[in-house]
Design a protein around this motif. Structure first.
Motif, PDB file in Angstrom:
ATOM      1  N   LEU A  72       0.811  -1.220   0.000  1.00 24.15           N
ATOM      2  CA  LEU A  72       0.000   0.000   0.000  1.00 24.15           C
ATOM      3  C   LEU A  72       0.840   1.263   0.000  1.00 24.15           C
ATOM      4  CD1 LEU A  72      -2.650  -1.059   2.693  1.00 24.15           C
ATOM      5  CD2 LEU A  72      -2.816  -1.276   0.206  1.00 24.15           C
ATOM      6  N   GLY A  73       2.160   1.119   0.164  1.00 24.42           N
ATOM      7  CA  GLY A  73       3.040   2.279   0.212  1.00 24.42           C
ATOM      8  C   GLY A  73       2.855   3.106   1.467  1.00 24.42           C
ATOM      9  N   VAL A  74       2.590   2.431   2.607  1.00 27.13           N
ATOM     10  CA  VAL A  74       2.280   3.131   3.848  1.00 27.13           C
ATOM     11  C   VAL A  74       3.242   2.706   4.951  1.00 27.13           C
ATOM     12  CG1 VAL A  74       0.540   3.519   5.651  1.00 27.13           C
ATOM     13  CG2 VAL A  74      -0.168   3.305   3.254  1.00 27.13           C
ATOM     14  N   GLU A  75       3.703   3.681   5.712  1.00 28.08           N
ATOM     15  CA  GLU A  75       4.542   3.456   6.882  1.00 28.08           C
ATOM     16  C   GLU A  75       3.690   3.687   8.134  1.00 28.08           C
ATOM     17  OE1 GLU A  75       8.400   2.988   8.964  1.00 28.08           O
ATOM     18  OE2 GLU A  75       7.507   2.330   7.062  1.00 28.08           O
ATOM     19  N   LEU A  76       3.869   2.863   9.153  1.00 29.56           N
ATOM     20  CA  LEU A  76       3.171   3.015  10.422  1.00 29.56           C
ATOM     21  C   LEU A  76       4.110   3.664  11.438  1.00 29.56           C
ATOM     22  CD1 LEU A  76       0.862   2.386  12.487  1.00 29.56           C
ATOM     23  CD2 LEU A  76       2.040   0.195  12.885  1.00 29.56           C
ATOM     24  N   LYS A  77       3.604   4.689  12.131  1.00 26.69           N
ATOM     25  CA  LYS A  77       4.369   5.314  13.198  1.00 26.69           C
ATOM     26  C   LYS A  77       3.476   5.511  14.417  1.00 26.69           C
ATOM     27  CE  LYS A  77       8.354   5.805  11.174  1.00 26.69           C
ATOM     28  NZ  LYS A  77       9.478   4.922  11.630  1.00 26.69           N
ATOM     29  N   THR A  78       3.849   4.897  15.533  1.00 31.45           N
ATOM     30  CA  THR A  78       3.182   5.210  16.785  1.00 31.45           C
ATOM     31  C   THR A  78       3.825   6.463  17.365  1.00 31.45           C
ATOM     32  OG1 THR A  78       4.682   3.714  17.986  1.00 31.45           O
ATOM     33  CG2 THR A  78       2.545   2.821  17.289  1.00 31.45           C
ATOM     34  N   LEU A  79       3.014   7.262  18.038  1.00 27.92           N
ATOM     35  CA  LEU A  79       3.484   8.559  18.521  1.00 27.92           C
ATOM     36  C   LEU A  79       3.053   8.753  19.972  1.00 27.92           C
ATOM     37  CD1 LEU A  79       4.909  11.198  17.774  1.00 27.92           C
ATOM     38  CD2 LEU A  79       2.713  12.091  16.989  1.00 27.92           C
ATOM     39  N   PRO A  80       3.957   8.522  20.930  1.00 25.50           N
ATOM     40  CA  PRO A  80       3.613   8.727  22.345  1.00 25.50           C
ATOM     41  C   PRO A  80       3.323  10.198  22.623  1.00 25.50           C
ATOM     42  CG  PRO A  80       5.612   7.399  22.111  1.00 25.50           C
ATOM     43  CD  PRO A  80       5.324   7.990  20.768  1.00 25.50           C
ATOM     44  N   ILE A  81       2.189  10.462  23.272  1.00 23.98           N
ATOM     45  CA  ILE A  81       1.799  11.829  23.585  1.00 23.98           C
ATOM     46  C   ILE A  81       1.498  11.968  25.077  1.00 23.98           C
ATOM     47  CG2 ILE A  81       0.910  12.318  21.276  1.00 23.98           C
ATOM     48  CD1 ILE A  81      -1.899  11.781  22.335  1.00 23.98           C
ATOM     49  N   ASP A  82       1.507  13.234  25.549  1.00 25.74           N
ATOM     50  CA  ASP A  82       1.196  13.497  26.948  1.00 25.74           C
ATOM     51  C   ASP A  82      -0.285  13.824  27.106  1.00 25.74           C
ATOM     52  OD1 ASP A  82       0.837  16.137  26.115  1.00 25.74           O
ATOM     53  OD2 ASP A  82       2.733  16.843  26.949  1.00 25.74           O
ATOM     54  N   GLU A  83      -0.675  14.272  28.304  1.00 24.02           N
ATOM     55  CA  GLU A  83      -2.090  14.534  28.573  1.00 24.02           C
ATOM     56  C   GLU A  83      -2.639  15.703  27.778  1.00 24.02           C
ATOM     57  OE1 GLU A  83       0.479  16.684  31.543  1.00 24.02           O
ATOM     58  OE2 GLU A  83       0.340  14.654  30.724  1.00 24.02           O
ATOM     59  N   LEU A  84      -1.751  16.557  27.239  1.00 20.69           N
ATOM     60  CA  LEU A  84      -2.176  17.684  26.420  1.00 20.69           C
ATOM     61  C   LEU A  84      -2.132  17.375  24.932  1.00 20.69           C
ATOM     62  CD1 LEU A  84      -0.402  20.596  28.341  1.00 20.69           C
ATOM     63  CD2 LEU A  84      -2.772  19.816  28.549  1.00 20.69           C
ATOM     64  N   GLY A  85      -1.752  16.155  24.593  1.00 21.56           N
ATOM     65  CA  GLY A  85      -1.667  15.777  23.191  1.00 21.56           C
ATOM     66  C   GLY A  85      -0.391  16.191  22.506  1.00 21.56           C
ATOM     67  N   ASN A  86       0.655  16.480  23.287  1.00 20.22           N
ATOM     68  CA  ASN A  86       1.943  16.865  22.717  1.00 20.22           C
ATOM     69  C   ASN A  86       2.870  15.655  22.634  1.00 20.22           C
ATOM     70  OD1 ASN A  86       1.418  19.708  22.493  1.00 20.22           O
ATOM     71  ND2 ASN A  86       1.646  19.850  24.714  1.00 20.22           N
ATOM     72  N   TRP A 120      -0.292   7.525  11.198  1.00 16.11           N
ATOM     73  CA  TRP A 120       0.096   7.899  12.551  1.00 16.11           C
ATOM     74  C   TRP A 120      -0.906   7.338  13.544  1.00 16.11           C
ATOM     75  CZ3 TRP A 120       4.648  10.107  13.735  1.00 16.11           C
ATOM     76  CH2 TRP A 120       5.327  10.810  12.731  1.00 16.11           C
ATOM     77  N   LEU A 121      -0.399   6.770  14.624  1.00 17.46           N
ATOM     78  CA  LEU A 121      -1.261   6.250  15.672  1.00 17.46           C
ATOM     79  C   LEU A 121      -0.776   6.810  17.008  1.00 17.46           C
ATOM     80  CD1 LEU A 121      -3.720   4.484  15.592  1.00 17.46           C
ATOM     81  CD2 LEU A 121      -2.335   2.531  16.199  1.00 17.46           C
ATOM     82  N   PRO A 122      -1.379   7.906  17.473  1.00 22.31           N
ATOM     83  CA  PRO A 122      -1.005   8.434  18.787  1.00 22.31           C
ATOM     84  C   PRO A 122      -1.314   7.412  19.880  1.00 22.31           C
ATOM     85  CG  PRO A 122      -2.305  10.035  17.526  1.00 22.31           C
ATOM     86  CD  PRO A 122      -2.401   8.736  16.803  1.00 22.31           C
ATOM     87  N   ILE A 123      -0.438   7.342  20.861  1.00 27.43           N
ATOM     88  CA  ILE A 123      -0.647   6.437  21.992  1.00 27.43           C
ATOM     89  C   ILE A 123      -0.342   7.192  23.283  1.00 27.43           C
ATOM     90  CG2 ILE A 123      -0.154   4.307  20.701  1.00 27.43           C
ATOM     91  CD1 ILE A 123       2.676   4.375  21.907  1.00 27.43           C
TER      92      ILE A 123
END
Length: 229
Positions: A72-86, A120-123
Motif C-alpha cells: 500500500l506504500g504506507v509506513e506506520l508510526k506510533t506517537l507517544p503523547i502526553d495529557e495535552l496531546g503533545n 500515525w497512531l497516537p498512543i
C-alpha cells in the motif's frame, strides 16, 4: 471483537479502519487478546507497543528497510503523547548511511520512501500511567505537502552533505528544521564505519534520522483541529 492476527490489508481504507478500531483500547486488553506477554515497562522493550499495533493491523515488513505496508506504500508510526496531546519524543524514521553515499539522492532515499504516506497512531505515553492502563488514540493519515516535502529534502541534503564531507561528528540534534540526525545505538561501544574529515575511514556511532517533536506536534494539531463554523 478485534482480530489479533489478520491478513495484510488489501486497501488503504481497510488499513485505516483497522487502525481506527483500536482507539480507546488499553494495552493490557490488546495484549491479552493477542496472547502476548506484556512487559512491566518499556525501558528494555521500547518497540513492544509498535509490535503490538502491527499485529492487529496485519503489517508484514517486520524490521526490513521497506515500508510497514509495502503493498500500500504506507509506513506506520506510533506517537507517544502526553495529557495535552503533545509528542513526548522524536520519531525514528530510518537508519542513516554513513558510507557509500555517492549516488544517493532525496528521490531514492529511504527517508523519502518511508515518509511518502504515514499512518500515525497516537498512543498514551505518560510515564506516570502504568503501561497496562495506557490506551491507543485516534489514527490519522499524513502525506507531506509540497512545502513539507521541500523542507524534509533540504534537511536530508544538509545532513548527507556533511556525512559525505566527513563531518558526521559535527552534526547535532539542532541541525535540520523538521529532520534531525543523531546517534542510534544501545550503547557507546557499538560503532560502525564512516568517513573522516580527510576522507579516511573512521569508526563512529550509528546514526538515525528522526522527525523533531515540533514537526509532529504540528501534524497532530492539524489532524485534530476543531472545524471552523
Amino acid at each position: 471483537m478485534l482480530d489479533a492476527n489478520p491478513d495484510p490489508p488489501q486497501t488503504l481504507d481497510q488499513l485505516f479502519d483497522r487502525a481506527a478500531s483500536l482507539a480507546g483500547y488499553r494495552f493490557a486488553d490488546l495484549a491479552q487478546q493477542a496472547q502476548l506477554v506484556m512487559p512491566a515497562d518499556l525501558r528494555r522493550d521500547k518497540g513492544w507497543v509498535g509490535q503490538l499495533i502491527e499485529r492487529y493491523l496485519g503489517a508484514s515488513a517486520g524490521s526490513t528497510p521497506q515500508q510497514d505496508f509495502p503493498e500500500l506504500g504506507v509506513e506506520l508510526k506510533t506517537l507517544p503523547i502526553d495529557e495535552l496531546g503533545n509528542p513526548l519524543e522524536t520519531t525514528f524514521v530510518c537508519s542513516a548511511p554513513l558510507m557509500a553515499t555517492a549516488g544517493l539522492s532525496w528521490l531514492n532515499s529511504n527517508v523519502r520512501n518511508k515518509l511518502q504516506c504515514v499512518l500515525w497512531l497516537p498512543i498514551d505515553g505518560r510515564r506516570q500511567v502504568p503501561l497496562a492502563e495506557r490506551v491507543v488514540g485516534s489514527a490519522f493519515l499524513w502525506r507531506p505537502n509540497q512545502l513539507e516535502d521541500a523542507q524534509l529534502q533540504a534537511d536530508w541534503e544538509e545532513h548527507m552533505d556533511k556525512i559525505s564531507l566527513g563531518e558526521v561528528e559535527t552534526i547535532s540534534a539542532h541541525h535540520g528544521v523538521y529532520l534531525q540526525l543523531r546517534p542510534k545505538a544501545a550503547n557507546g561501544r557499538v560503532l560502525t564505519d564512516a568517513v573522516g574529515a580527510d576522507g579516511q575511514p573512521i569508526k563512529a556511532l550509528p546514526r538515525g534520522f528522526y522527525l523533531k517533536k515540533d514537526f509532529t506536534r504540528r501534524l497532530l494539531q492539524r489532524a485534530f483541529a476543531e472545524p471552523q463554523d
